[in-house]
Design a protein around this motif. Structure first.
Motif, mmCIF file in Angstrom:
data_model
loop_
_atom_site.group_PDB
_atom_site.id
_atom_site.type_symbol
_atom_site.label_atom_id
_atom_site.label_comp_id
_atom_site.label_asym_id
_atom_site.label_seq_id
_atom_site.Cartn_x
_atom_site.Cartn_y
_atom_site.Cartn_z
ATOM 1 N N TRP A 199 0.500 -4.385 -10.288
ATOM 2 C CA TRP A 199 -0.100 -3.974 -9.020
ATOM 3 C C TRP A 199 0.914 -4.088 -7.887
ATOM 4 O O TRP A 199 1.707 -5.022 -7.826
ATOM 5 N N TRP A 200 0.874 -3.126 -7.012
ATOM 6 C CA TRP A 200 1.719 -3.038 -5.811
ATOM 7 C C TRP A 200 3.169 -2.718 -6.116
ATOM 8 O O TRP A 200 4.001 -2.753 -5.224
ATOM 9 N N ARG A 209 6.965 9.561 -5.377
ATOM 10 C CA ARG A 209 6.792 8.133 -5.580
ATOM 11 C C ARG A 209 5.452 7.857 -6.260
ATOM 12 O O ARG A 209 4.425 8.430 -5.885
ATOM 13 N N PHE A 210 5.489 6.972 -7.254
ATOM 14 C CA PHE A 210 4.315 6.569 -8.027
ATOM 15 C C PHE A 210 4.077 5.079 -7.778
ATOM 16 O O PHE A 210 4.887 4.246 -8.193
ATOM 17 N N ASP A 211 2.988 4.761 -7.095
ATOM 18 C CA ASP A 211 2.653 3.371 -6.818
ATOM 19 C C ASP A 211 1.389 2.987 -7.592
ATOM 20 O O ASP A 211 0.390 3.712 -7.563
ATOM 21 N N PHE A 212 1.450 1.841 -8.255
ATOM 22 C CA PHE A 212 0.319 1.342 -9.035
ATOM 23 C C PHE A 212 -0.439 0.313 -8.202
ATOM 24 O O PHE A 212 0.156 -0.626 -7.669
ATOM 25 N N VAL A 213 -1.759 0.490 -8.086
ATOM 26 C CA VAL A 213 -2.560 -0.340 -7.183
ATOM 27 C C VAL A 213 -3.767 -0.912 -7.925
ATOM 28 O O VAL A 213 -4.173 -0.408 -8.970
ATOM 29 N N PRO A 214 -4.387 -1.959 -7.371
ATOM 30 C CA PRO A 214 -5.489 -2.628 -8.066
ATOM 31 C C PRO A 214 -6.746 -1.768 -8.188
ATOM 32 O O PRO A 214 -6.964 -0.818 -7.430
ATOM 33 N N ALA A 215 -7.584 -2.158 -9.133
ATOM 34 C CA ALA A 215 -8.906 -1.560 -9.319
ATOM 35 C C ALA A 215 -9.859 -2.654 -9.782
ATOM 36 O O ALA A 215 -9.449 -3.672 -10.341
ATOM 37 N N GLY A 232 -5.741 -0.160 -13.239
ATOM 38 C CA GLY A 232 -5.529 0.118 -11.820
ATOM 39 C C GLY A 232 -5.555 1.597 -11.517
ATOM 40 O O GLY A 232 -5.916 2.424 -12.363
ATOM 41 N N GLY A 233 -5.172 1.936 -10.299
ATOM 42 C CA GLY A 233 -5.094 3.320 -9.846
ATOM 43 C C GLY A 233 -3.676 3.670 -9.433
ATOM 44 O O GLY A 233 -2.773 2.823 -9.472
ATOM 45 N N TRP A 234 -3.487 4.921 -9.038
ATOM 46 C CA TRP A 234 -2.144 5.410 -8.709
ATOM 47 C C TRP A 234 -2.150 6.158 -7.379
ATOM 48 O O TRP A 234 -3.075 6.915 -7.094
ATOM 49 N N LEU A 235 -1.092 5.937 -6.615
ATOM 50 C CA LEU A 235 -0.831 6.724 -5.417
ATOM 51 C C LEU A 235 0.429 7.533 -5.639
ATOM 52 O O LEU A 235 1.481 6.987 -6.005
ATOM 53 N N LEU A 236 0.327 8.841 -5.424
ATOM 54 C CA LEU A 236 1.477 9.736 -5.545
ATOM 55 C C LEU A 236 1.816 10.250 -4.158
ATOM 56 O O LEU A 236 0.947 10.808 -3.471
#
Length: 353
Positions: A199-200, A209-215, A232-236
């Motif tokens: 996470w983070w 950019r691929f960021d992995f975040v909590p779920a 978790g989830g992803w931010l692109l």
């Protein structure tokens, strides 16, 4: 087989893009320029991620109640609208490096076009997955209609999100971004460009950019691996700062506000709205439609696209209820109707720059 391009110019463009992708998968951090870990490769992780759970997993009493009530699938009246489930496949939109486009293939599977890349989220092109009836809507995008897949992101290891038959269709040098602990599942299947993230953490590929975040969820694929891998989830985020959030599978909770604060300016949030009934059983791990709208607000997202409904029958709510409830919740929240992208399976939308 690689797609055959028809012109010399197209061949040159493909060679340039391949060269960019081969430069490296560069790790980045949202707050510090120094990379937090080495690119790619399999890392050391704890034996369990159970300490990341938002709520305890169901115990024996909960399983006994679930067995007594038997509320596993919709009742016959809840199944009556299967033929009315929205399904409208069309050609993928034309894009360039500055265009963001999304196409819903069904369930949590999206074809994302971001920063010139084609990215698949939790790709499930199979007709049936383990322990679940066959899908009630066909896949919205034929596999043969996909452009070359530049990357895949996986949210967690449940069978409706991690589908081995679909992933076998990909070239083994496809870059894959996965939660902590899940990398070995891919390397055992000879995927050579696997990046595990906590996470983070983030990484960069071809300028995206691929960021992995909590779920608010959990993981399990066999009898003995509960919470052995992360979820978790992803931010692109592309080079122009356009940002798409893919939530994966999640319940509602505090993580949405924290994600929104850490990654401001989310242009589109892909949020799950289905598989929520009975509530006493699923509320900790699956949003209902009203909670998904609250999550979009917490995130500060400009738009929301519902997913994780109308494809597999995973719970007891009527098949069309998630759609009607999310539309009502969106309206009650006073949000602009045009910003709710309630797409039929197979449909696409393009994000204006």
């Amino acid at each position: 087989m690689q797609q055959t391009w028809q012109t010399q110019g197209a061949q040159e463009a493909q060679q340039v893009q391949e060269a960019q992708l081969q430069t490296a998968v560069r790790p980045v951090s949202p707050h510090a320029p120094a990379p937090p870990h080495a690119p790619g490769g399999i890392r050391r992780w704890p034996k369990s991620f159970a300490d990341r759970l938002t709520a305890p997993l169901p115990g024996l009493r909960a399983f006994a109640r679930f067995a007594r009530e038997g509320a596993l699938r919709p009742r016959p009246d809840g199944l009556a609208d299967i033929q009315r489930l929205p399904y409208d496949p069309g050609p993928l939109p034309r894009v360039d490096a500055g265009t963001v486009a999304v196409t819903w293939a069904g369930h949590a599977s999206w074809v994302l076009r971001v920063g010139g890349l084609t990215v698949l989220t939790d790709p499930v092109w199979s007709r049936k997955i383990l322990g679940t009836p066959a899908r009630v809507t066909p896949v919205g995008v034929a596999w043969s209609a996909l452009p070359r897949v530049d990357a895949v992101v996986i949210s967690h290891n449940h069978y409706d999100h991690l589908d081995a038959p679909t992933l076998r269709r990909l070239p083994r040098d496809t870059p894959v971004f996965v939660p902590a602990g899940l990398g070995r599942w891919f390397t055992r299947r000879r995927f050579s460009r696997v990046t595990e993230l906590d996470w983070w953490e983030g990484a960069e590929l071809g300028g995206v950019r691929f960021d992995f975040v909590p779920a608010h969820h959990w993981s399990k694929r066999s009898l003995l691996d509960t919470c052995r891998t992360l979820w978790g989830g992803w931010l692109l985020t592309d080079a122009r700062g356009q940002r798409v959030y893919f939530a994966g599978d999640t319940g509602y909770g505090h993580w949405f506000e924290r994600i929104g604060a850490r990654y401001p300016g989310i242009d589109l949030a892909l949020l799950p709205i289905g598989a929520y009934d009975p509530r006493w059983w699923l509320s900790d791990v699956h949003c209902d439609p009203e909670e998904a709208v609250r999550a979009a607000i917490d995130l500060g997202a400009r738009r929301m696209a519902p997913m994780h409904w109308g494809t597999f029958l995973l719970s007891a709510e009527p098949v069309l209820e998630p759609l009607t409830r999310v539309r009502t919740a969106w309206e009650k929240a006073g949000l602009d109707r045009e910003d709710l992208w309630d797409l039929p399976v197979g449909a696409s939308r393009v994000l204006a720059a």
